[in-house]
Design an enzyme around this catalytic site. Structure first.
Site, mmCIF file in Angstrom:
data_model
loop_
_atom_site.group_PDB
_atom_site.id
_atom_site.type_symbol
_atom_site.label_atom_id
_atom_site.label_comp_id
_atom_site.label_asym_id
_atom_site.label_seq_id
_atom_site.Cartn_x
_atom_site.Cartn_y
_atom_site.Cartn_z
ATOM 1 N N GLY A 21 0.810 -1.217 0.000
ATOM 2 C CA GLY A 21 0.000 0.000 0.000
ATOM 3 C C GLY A 21 0.838 1.259 0.000
ATOM 4 N N ALA A 22 1.906 1.263 -0.806
ATOM 5 C CA ALA A 22 2.890 2.354 -0.769
ATOM 6 C C ALA A 22 2.516 3.548 -1.633
ATOM 7 C CB ALA A 22 4.258 1.819 -1.198
ATOM 8 N N ASN A 23 1.361 3.517 -2.257
ATOM 9 C CA ASN A 23 1.015 4.594 -3.193
ATOM 10 C C ASN A 23 0.280 5.759 -2.554
ATOM 11 O OD1 ASN A 23 -1.157 2.473 -3.155
ATOM 12 N ND2 ASN A 23 -2.261 4.066 -4.260
ATOM 13 N N GLY A 25 -0.992 7.867 1.450
ATOM 14 C CA GLY A 25 -1.023 7.989 2.897
ATOM 15 C C GLY A 25 0.265 7.610 3.597
ATOM 16 N N ILE A 26 0.134 6.837 4.674
ATOM 17 C CA ILE A 26 1.283 6.429 5.487
ATOM 18 C C ILE A 26 2.267 5.599 4.667
ATOM 19 C CG2 ILE A 26 2.009 5.129 7.530
ATOM 20 C CD1 ILE A 26 0.484 7.711 8.170
ATOM 21 N N GLY A 27 1.753 4.728 3.813
ATOM 22 C CA GLY A 27 2.624 3.898 2.977
ATOM 23 C C GLY A 27 3.477 4.729 2.037
ATOM 24 N N SER A 150 -3.025 0.123 15.253
ATOM 25 C CA SER A 150 -3.793 1.364 15.350
ATOM 26 C C SER A 150 -4.239 1.555 16.790
ATOM 27 C CB SER A 150 -5.021 1.259 14.439
ATOM 28 O OG SER A 150 -5.970 2.258 14.742
ATOM 29 N N TYR A 175 -12.823 -3.508 12.306
ATOM 30 C CA TYR A 175 -11.574 -2.771 12.113
ATOM 31 C C TYR A 175 -10.694 -2.926 13.348
ATOM 32 C CZ TYR A 175 -8.226 0.953 11.285
ATOM 33 O OH TYR A 175 -7.054 1.660 11.108
#
Length: 312
Positions: A21-23, A25-27, A150, A175
């Site tokens: 998920g590097a594309n 936000g945090i990633g 989280s 979640y």
């Protein structure tokens, strides 16, 4: 107090990292930070078009960044297996694995594997990915696995009789369950790695309350209030990535630490070692979750651990 910052990290030229998920936000901010210290970053993303846009954005600010795009969908166990095979065909080692990708409070949905979406994308996919990549992780000196948890891990529990919403679904509770599972996994994995003599460690990290795209599934009332409340209680994705970057890069860590923001209630602040809810440290729960996870993803960790232990 002398807080950790990215400027304190040593150059890590020659090291390889995967960030799921590097594309965005945090990633994305984690990828940018690791590239800044010379690490070759494999941006493991579901949408390669969005990943390419993110890659170009990083290259614009850091033309020397080493970035490679690879496709993965953490909500699909077959996609996770394909990614691991493709990575091992291209690379013979891995220094850092950042289990970052995830979804938050989504409407009820089952995956192609029959799993509830949040548990699949946030936890089960990463549990399988980590296990599949241990052979390349162990070829690197003091390699690391970082699992994103989280503050929400405190909201819930692991409901073994309802892991995949067989008895009902509450998006907030699922979640929380997925993020608690990630934290339990991070702690338990480190204990197993140490016990079995591996030269690698597992860490957990959380970004506090960060203003990212995950907020899109919040209830309408929360979205309405967020422009007023978010600046008071949250921090940017760039600052939210600092606990993850510290878990990746701080050479003074021993393994098994949980890194989060230093501020009140861990909402925002500098990256420090933080504590977690009692549920995350329950040994019996950890063992049951591990065994259940192995059964669900159809993968057994440490098949050759006895041979390794004897050799060491």
């Amino acid at each position: 107090m002398n807080f950790w910052s990215l400027s304190k990290a040593k150059n890590k030229e020659g090291k390889i990292a995967i960030i799921t998920g590097a594309n965005v936000g945090i990633g994305y901010e984690t990828a940018k930070g690791l590239a800044q210290v010379g690490i070759e970053v494999v941006m493991a993303c579901r949408d390669l078009k969005k990943a390419e846009n993110a890659k170009q954005k990083i290259l614009k600010s850091n033309p020397e960044a080493k970035l490679v795009l690879m496709e993965i969908d953490l909500a699909s166990l077959s996609s996770v297996r394909t990614f691991a095979e493709n990575f091992k065909a291209k690379y013979n080692k891995l220094d850092i694995l950042v289990n970052n990708a995830g979804v938050m409070m989504t409407p009820f949905q089952k995956t192609e594997d029959g799993l509830e979406l949040q548990m699949a994308a946030n936890y089960f996919g990463h549990f399988l990915l980590t296990g599949l990549l241990i052979p390349v992780l162990e070829k690197s000196f003091r390699s690391r696995v970082i699992s994103l948890s989280s503050l929400a891990h405190r909201w819930g529990d692991i409901h073994f009789d309802n892991l995949n919403a067989e008895k009902g679904y509450d998006r907030r509770q699922f979640y929380a369950q997925s993020k608690l599972a990630c934290l339990i996994f991070a702690y338990h994995l480190d204990k197993k790695l140490v016990k079995k003599g591996y030269d690698m460690h597992s860490y957990a990290a959380h970004p506090g309350v960060s203003n990212t795209n995950l907020m899109r599934n919040l209830p309408k009332w929360a979205k309405f209030l967020s422009p007023v409340l978010m600046p008071l209680f949250s921090q940017s994705a760039e600052k939210g990535a600092l606990p993850i970057l510290r878990a990746c890069l701080d050479d003074t860590l021993n393994g098994g630490e949980y890194i989060g923001p230093s501020g009140r209630k861990q909402y925002k602040g500098h990256p420090v070692i933080v504590d977690s809810d009692y549920n995350s440290k329950d040994k019996h729960k950890a063992k049951k979750l591990w065994k259940t996870s192995e059964d669900i993803v159809d993968f057994k960790y440490f098949k050759n651990s006895e041979t390794k232990a004897q050799a060491s």
